[in-house]
Design an enzyme around this catalytic site. Sequence first.
Site, PDB file in Angstrom:
ATOM      1  N   GLU A  78      -3.596   9.752   4.816  1.00  0.00           N
ATOM      2  CA  GLU A  78      -4.281   9.678   3.527  1.00  0.00           C
ATOM      3  C   GLU A  78      -4.669   8.246   3.170  1.00  0.00           C
ATOM      4  OE1 GLU A  78      -3.530  10.846  -1.172  1.00  0.00           O
ATOM      5  OE2 GLU A  78      -1.925  11.063   0.291  1.00  0.00           O
ATOM      6  N   ASP A  79      -3.795   7.282   3.453  1.00  0.00           N
ATOM      7  CA  ASP A  79      -3.982   5.923   2.947  1.00  0.00           C
ATOM      8  C   ASP A  79      -4.540   4.935   3.967  1.00  0.00           C
ATOM      9  OD1 ASP A  79      -2.946   6.869   0.621  1.00  0.00           O
ATOM     10  OD2 ASP A  79      -0.961   5.974   0.850  1.00  0.00           O
TER      11      ASP A  79
END
Length: 755
Positions: free
Chosen positions: A72-73
């Site tokens: 996600e990051d």
Amino acid sequence: MEDLRPLIADRPAEERERVERAYAFARDAHAGVNRKSGEPYITHPVAVAVILAGLGMDTDSILAGLLHDTVEDVEGVTFEAIEREFGEGVRRIVEGETKVSKLSKQGSQAAQVSDAGRDVQAENLRQMLVAMTGDIRVIVVKLADRLHNMRTLGAMKPEKQARIARETMEIFAPLAHRLGIGQIKWELEDLAFQYLQPGDYEYLQTRLRTRQEERQALIEQAVAQLRAALEDDLELPEWVSDIDIAGRSKHLWSIHTKMQKEGKGLEQIFDLLAIRVILTPRDLTVPPGTDEKRRERAEATREKRICYHTVSIVHSMWTPLPGRFKDYIAVPKPNGYQSLHTTVISQSGQPIEVQIRSLRMHEIAEYGVAAHWMYKQGTGLAQKDRENWIAQLRELQHEINDASDYLDAVKTDILSQRVRVFTPKGLALSLPVGSTPVDFAYHIHTRIGETTVGARVNGSIVPLSYKLGNGDMVEIVTSKNGHPSKDWLNFTVTRSARAKIRHHFRQQERAEALQHGHDLLERYLRKRQLPVRQLMRTKLLEDATSKLVGTRNPDDLYLALNAGKLTPSVVGRVLSPSLAQEQAPERRGPPPPRPTEPGGVYVEGMSTATKLSQCCNPIRGDQIMGYLTRGRGVSIHRLDCPNMVRLLKDEPERCITASWDAGTPGSTLVDLDVVAVDRAGLLADVLGVLAVQKRSPLKIEAGVSAGDVAHILLRLAVEGQADLEAVRGAVLRVPGVTDVLRAGKGNGRARNGAG
């Protein structure tokens, strides 16, 4: 990693190496990134992994905890890369966790904007819960992630602290409780309490701190006395290999809710002082050839015998308080929790709560569903309950479309506190706290719920509104003549029971409406001395329904008759064409005015909505007739409207007598086209004439066509035909005006002069 390595030291070398590789992968992915607290970001996934290892979760879950934010990051990290490096199981958990995190963040951002945004948040929480049902480890990883975020919530802005804490208290703490993970549940509740009610939190913390040393001394004294008594017992040391006795601190949120629920002050709470006794049974020696199931039953029986023997020693030492003994071993909590609770008066005169359980019971109480990975041969007493409520989450997803309703149902039916009750045959059922015999009956079967007339609890007759308690034996009394009561909606709590009760009354109301519609048509046909049985045959009714309603289900025709959207005369003319010819309206003019529905138009025998047609713009005083449209009520036309002339010829059965209501004051919007020879000051002169008559046009458009012919389009409110003629006459007196025509478009209707 210094905190994580000791927790995985007893795992195989291959698994420890996988954990080290996952840590290096996450460390490199998050390199150079800090959290809002200023710490390196890698501290968060490591903390999550530590929590998971402390719960005894499998290695795949620990790896997922380390990697849960990487896709996600971090740009360039994919699920495929996770699967390639660490396996399909890790990918599945990380993928589920990533989806959950994205949904949670989107919903959190939307919730700050508006009520619509909060609906988005509800939808995202719904999808999050559904996503977590695919692999229960996704839930556990999410709980560990939320726990560490709550521990570090101080770095956030106050409004974000409150929102996250509220979500934690309403969703995540109950989730942990439902999974039986008491260790996480208690901490989440206390952390959320700190941010949601800081004043009450600080008050309790301060009050408890002031006498902390005194309470600690009393606990140490009681622990020493109890240890001596247990070790001095002649039988217990032969049955157990270890006895762990320790003081247990009461959680602040638990104290606060108990004070609120019972209306007591802090000094009136009996179980502020608590001791927990954890017993580790010795290995059981069984005859050779004993099958595994028999061995497990023997071990479970011995566990219980050891706990009951221990409580008897406690009661022989200290005086038990009446009504304060709870046996959660014989009757476990719905989440699988097992323990004996007793409150006694110690030698110091202070009440002390003593909890007694086996090591296995303790680990299930603390780690809940995570204990599945500790006891792979036996998934715990509550495994079936957990499977049931996860299945309920999936069922609710299909049954309820509205996200907010879904979330309410999850909170009420699944995540709420539970009671375990029993059928007369001993079958245990888990229901939300506050459930009644009616909730119980519908949980067993819809038919039992609908025919319930009474209930017995523990052998005694009780009202149907009686709130069931843990361990109650419930017997439902039914009758074939029994039926639900609307009063039940005032005290039932389960969504399923309430939905079934409402469904019953909707069906009942529908049946009554169908019968009333049928009776209206039958009475009309009999009054006209028509062959009722012949005209009300299914085929004819289907054809009439298709023509008048647009479906082929006669029930829709009866419902329309019941609601007043159709009249029996309209249906009769369709069923009997000869009747339509007899009743075909003459073109000599409308009938005298009669009482009407709001709107200024009376339609014979109907109360459905009416709309003035824009093709001919009828106004009060015009001769009018109604046309029954398909699904849009009655359209009102002038009698000389070309469309009305065509409809009278093609569909006479749908043409309905209509008239203006002479007794209802009101005005109608009418569009006029003022035709004139163009000249300077023409528009000003027309508006001046209207001003003298105290009229203000609602719309003005002006233009010039070929041959210097000017057109001024005006929208005015007039009270009828006479009023319209007065306006036309005044405007026609303006120099250069040659005609004032009724425009064919844009007309509407106003009541009481309002536009």
